[in-house]
Design an enzyme around this catalytic site. Structure first.
Site, short mmCIF file in Angstrom:
data_model
loop_
_atom_site.label_atom_id
_atom_site.label_comp_id
_atom_site.label_asym_id
_atom_site.label_seq_id
_atom_site.Cartn_x
_atom_site.Cartn_y
_atom_site.Cartn_z
N GLU A 121 0.82 -1.21 0.00
CA GLU A 121 0.00 0.00 0.00
C GLU A 121 0.85 1.26 0.00
O GLU A 121 0.58 2.21 -0.74
CB GLU A 121 -0.95 -0.02 1.21
CG GLU A 121 -1.99 -1.10 1.16
CD GLU A 121 -2.95 -0.94 -0.02
OE1 GLU A 121 -3.19 0.19 -0.45
OE2 GLU A 121 -3.42 -1.96 -0.52
N HIS A 155 -5.71 -5.48 -10.91
CA HIS A 155 -5.12 -6.46 -10.01
C HIS A 155 -4.79 -7.76 -10.71
O HIS A 155 -4.04 -8.59 -10.20
CB HIS A 155 -6.07 -6.73 -8.84
CG HIS A 155 -6.48 -5.47 -8.15
ND1 HIS A 155 -7.60 -4.76 -8.51
CD2 HIS A 155 -5.88 -4.78 -7.15
CE1 HIS A 155 -7.67 -3.68 -7.75
NE2 HIS A 155 -6.65 -3.67 -6.93
#
Length: 795
Positions: A336, A423
């Site tokens: 992240e 993703h």
């Protein structure tokens, strides 16, 4: 029949696993370090002399975003771009300069110079309503739309960007949704959310017993890291607003179990520290933000919140299902926060293949942080999110050594990769990186297959692989870099990672060849420049194509760059010219790093056609680039000027035109612009489509081709935001294929009286095309599109 007037008055982003944030959302990120002034000045000098190197035009201005100066003195200056005062999304570029300040190449996302109009046909209010309608969740505010140029595809279009802020459908995940609306058609062409998330000596839950840095305040220890910019870790107490910094009396934090609230804090604090250290010690970046500031970490967010997110300034972690498994694993933290690094460096657009590269970069660095940290209970591997068990069956979210094992990700590039969720398109980049670092076949971390018949790859190790990837991201990637780009093959991850490998380990080095092999093994091919161990340079053109009428001239910028060794003199020549054409270079030779202007002049007898002109640069070697020259017409100038439409004012009824029944009329329900007849499309107040068309032959060799017509629109629609009824003006070829939509009008354009519209048809010189008007009307409330006094004037 028509009613008289008196009677009736394209995601970009889908939710997914392990996602990121593009810019600051509910917290403000610290300011970035100031650019190096001397490097920026050198780049400005180069840019002024080489505007073609960045597909530039006189309608643009540029702003320095950041600089990177190598130990050698070579520099890389990253710019943002505006066009006629409008921000250009995807228009960013990097100017590379050699240690002596000369031009050393560029990274640019545009495939061609921008040439678009900047007047929106769709109102800001309409864009705002479209954005609000596209928000799924609880919207709190809708910002004012910004008119900008969307060049994320490499080509520019006028668009509105509207930010809708609120909460996602779960009621706990904040959202700042950016909605992109085409400013000509009103269609939604993309969206992305700033808040992107993971869906699906202390003792941490995952890391085991580790050391963390804290601050003593009086007699109480606080979970504030004084070594890394005072990054703090706090407890959200399973709410979504306030956060209390963890404190402890004896500086022994957590028990390794979720029952102790400090345990999750230990993992988050440790993850933030190790991510900070990784980027600083491995890549020389001063923390996530590049300025030494620490990252705040918020744990125990929300209730049963199976998520974690990065909002551009801080990390937030939920406690998982039943508040029993906090999402504070080390690779999640590294993943992240790496999104923050990507945004600060290349700003990869979070959709399509650039979005896959964005996600892949976070997977790569998240795993490299895991290896770097060497936590006792969470050693490094090439699996993503293996500790948090979001799937519920103890499987990871993604497998870097063979991405397709998750059932959704691409292990090999294909033409459908760009259409996948980021993703899953990230799998191509993940697989490449694993092959580069560890090799293909059986490894200690899993078996990595090659795609198709690609040869096996021998890995070069993580230390070199991570350096190459960071270098490519830092100084070469642009916001719309992709895996494969047929219109701009230089703007690809393969090309840029090869440049990075050359910088770090040399042209034709083992590392360079390993990068080539690793991309080939995932089915990403490339037209790689011939590598050289001596003095070498490159030649490039901007633009790479142009058209000219016989007797006229066209120009392009020829740029050179030193790719290895020392700068050298490069002398230009051109071959493949049509008869009657000549090429002139100004100057005729440059020192590699410099540029020249090529002017191709034609004579009145130059035969029409399309020619591939080879532009050669001769030095110690010869490097070439290809320019596509189109000569219009049949030679001899404009031999057939004049107005080309038959019955342009409709006074001879339907002569020359093909139209729906009742379109060409002298009905008194709508006034003509001139004479008695006009073409009246729609106006029924019910679902209906009308068409009007005429084929026209456009002579070659002329300088001006203009379609014009007078248009009146009246409508009983009262909305100021929704285009219910539309008129498309299009150009079709002889087979009926739409070549271009010149304009789209709607009930939103209603006005009293006529207004004249005009468009250039120069791009269709020498062709026979069909000009077609198509009016579509919805089920209620009439809109009339009245066309009159048309013309196609050629001169």
């Amino acid at each position: 029949m028509k009613r008289p007037l008196a009677a009736v008055s394209a995601a970009l982003l889908t939710s997914g696993l392990l996602t990121c944030v593009a810019t600051a959302a509910h917290a403000a990120a610290p300011p970035a370090p100031a650019p190096d002034a001397s490097a920026a000045a050198r780049a400005a000098t180069v840019l002024q002399a080489n505007p073609g190197a960045v597909q530039g035009s006189s309608a643009e201005s540029y702003q320095v975003q950041s600089t990177r100066v190598d130990a050698s003195g070579a520099a890389h200056t990253r710019y943002t771009r505006t066009y006629q005062g409008l921000r250009v999304y995807g228009g960013d570029f990097v100017i590379h300069t050699a240690p002596n300040g000369t031009y050393a190449g560029s990274s640019v996302g545009l495939a061609a110079p921008l040439t678009l109009l900047t007047t929106a046909k769709v109102s800001a209010d309409a864009a705002k309503k479209t954005a609000r309608a596209g928000f799924t969740g609880k919207a709190e505010t809708v910002g004012a739309p910004e008119l900008f140029v969307d060049a994320s595809s490499g080509k520019g279009r006028l668009a509105w960007e509207t930010v809708v802020s609120g909460w996602q459908p779960d009621g706990q995940t904040p959202s700042r949704l950016h909605v992109i609306t085409d400013a000509t058609s009103g269609a939604t062409v993309g969206s992305y959310d700033e808040i992107e998330s993971v869906t699906g000596s202390g003792q941490g839950i995952y890391t085991g017993t580790v050391s963390i840095d804290t601050t003593l305040s009086g007699s109480t220890y606080q979970m504030i890291d004084p070594v890394r910019g005072n990054g703090r870790t706090c407890d959200m107490n399973n709410g979504t607003s306030s956060c209390t910094t963890f404190t402890d009396a004896d500086n022994a934090w957590g028990t390794g179990t979720n029952s102790n609230r400090q345990s999750a804090g230990v993992d988050a604090h440790f993850g933030a520290a190790k991510t900070f250290d990784y980027f600083k010690n491995v890549h020389g970046r001063n923390g996530i933000f590049g300025n030494g500031s620490g990252v705040p970490s918020r744990v125990h967010y929300g209730n049963n919140y199976v998520n974690a997110f990065w909002d551009g300034a801080q990390m937030t972690y939920g406690d998982g299902s039943s508040n029993s498994r906090p999402l504070v694993a080390l690779d999640v933290a590294g993943h992240e926060m790496s999104h923050g690094v990507t945004e600060a460096l290349a700003g990869l657009v979070y959709s399509g293949e650039s979005g896959g590269l964005n996600e892949s970069t976070s997977d790569i660095f998240g795993n490299m942080v895991e290896f770097y940290a060497a936590a006792p209970s969470d050693p490094g591997d090439y699996q993503v999110g293996e500790k948090i068990n979001i799937n519920g069956n103890n499987t990871p979210l993604r497998y870097m050594y063979n991405p397709s094992l998750d059932g959704s990700s691409d292990s090999c590039w294909s033409t459908s990769t760009k259409n996948k969720d980021v993703h899953y398109s990230s799998g191509v980049g993940n697989h490449f990186y694993f092959n580069l670092a560890e090799g293909t076949g059986s490894t200690s971390y899993g078996a990595s297959p090659v795609c198709g018949s690609a040869p096996a790859v021998t890995g070069i190790g993580r230390t070199k692989a991570e350096k190459i990837w960071y270098r490519a991201l830092d100084v070469y990637f642009t916001s719309n870099t992709s895996y494969v780009n047929t219109s701009n093959p230089a703007n690809t991850a393969r090309a840029y990672s090869l440049r990075a490998a050359t910088d770090l380990y040399g042209s034709c080095s083992t590392e360079y060849k390993a990068v080539q092999a690793a991309w080939t093994a995932v089915n990403v091919a490339g037209n790689d420049a011939t590598c050289s161990t001596g003095n070498d340079f490159s030649v490039s053109l901007s633009p790479t194509a142009g058209s000219v009428n016989p007797g006229s001239a066209v120009s392009t910028t020829v740029s050179t760059a030193t790719t290895s060794g020392s700068a050298q003199t490069v002398t230009f020549s051109a071959s493949g010219l049509p008869s009657g054409a000549s090429a002139a270079f100004s100057p005729t030779s440059v020192t590699s790093g410099g540029s020249s202007t090529l002017t191709i002049s034609t004579s009145s007898s130059t035969p029409p056609g399309t020619y591939s002109v080879t532009v050669n640069g001769a030095g110690s070697v010869t490097r070439s680039a290809t320019y596509t020259l189109t000569v219009n017409g049949s030679g001899g100038g404009c031999t057939s000027p004049g107005q080309k439409l038959a019955n342009p004012g409709f006074e001879s009824g339907s002569t020359g035109w093909t139209a729906s029944s009742g379109v060409i009329t002298s009905s008194s329900g709508q006034a003509a612009h001139g004479g008695s007849y006009k073409a009246w499309l729609d106006g029924y107040g019910s679902t209906h489509t009308d068409t009007l068309a005429q084929s026209v032959a456009l002579p070659a060799g002329c300088s001006s081709y203009t379609l014009s017509f007078w248009l009146h629109i009246d409508s009983a629609e009262t909305t100021s935001s929704t285009a219910y009824d539309k008129l498309n003006v299009q150009v079709l070829n002889s087979g009926g294929t739409v070549l271009a939509t010149l304009a789209t009008y709607s009930n939103l354009n209603k006005a009293s009286g006529y207004s004249q519209k005009s468009f250039s048809l120069a791009g269709y010189a020498g062709q026979t095309v069909t000009l077609k008007f198509t009016g579509t009307e919805d089920s209620s409330l009439q809109t009339s599109f009245v066309v009159d006094d048309t013309a196609v004037n050629v001169s």
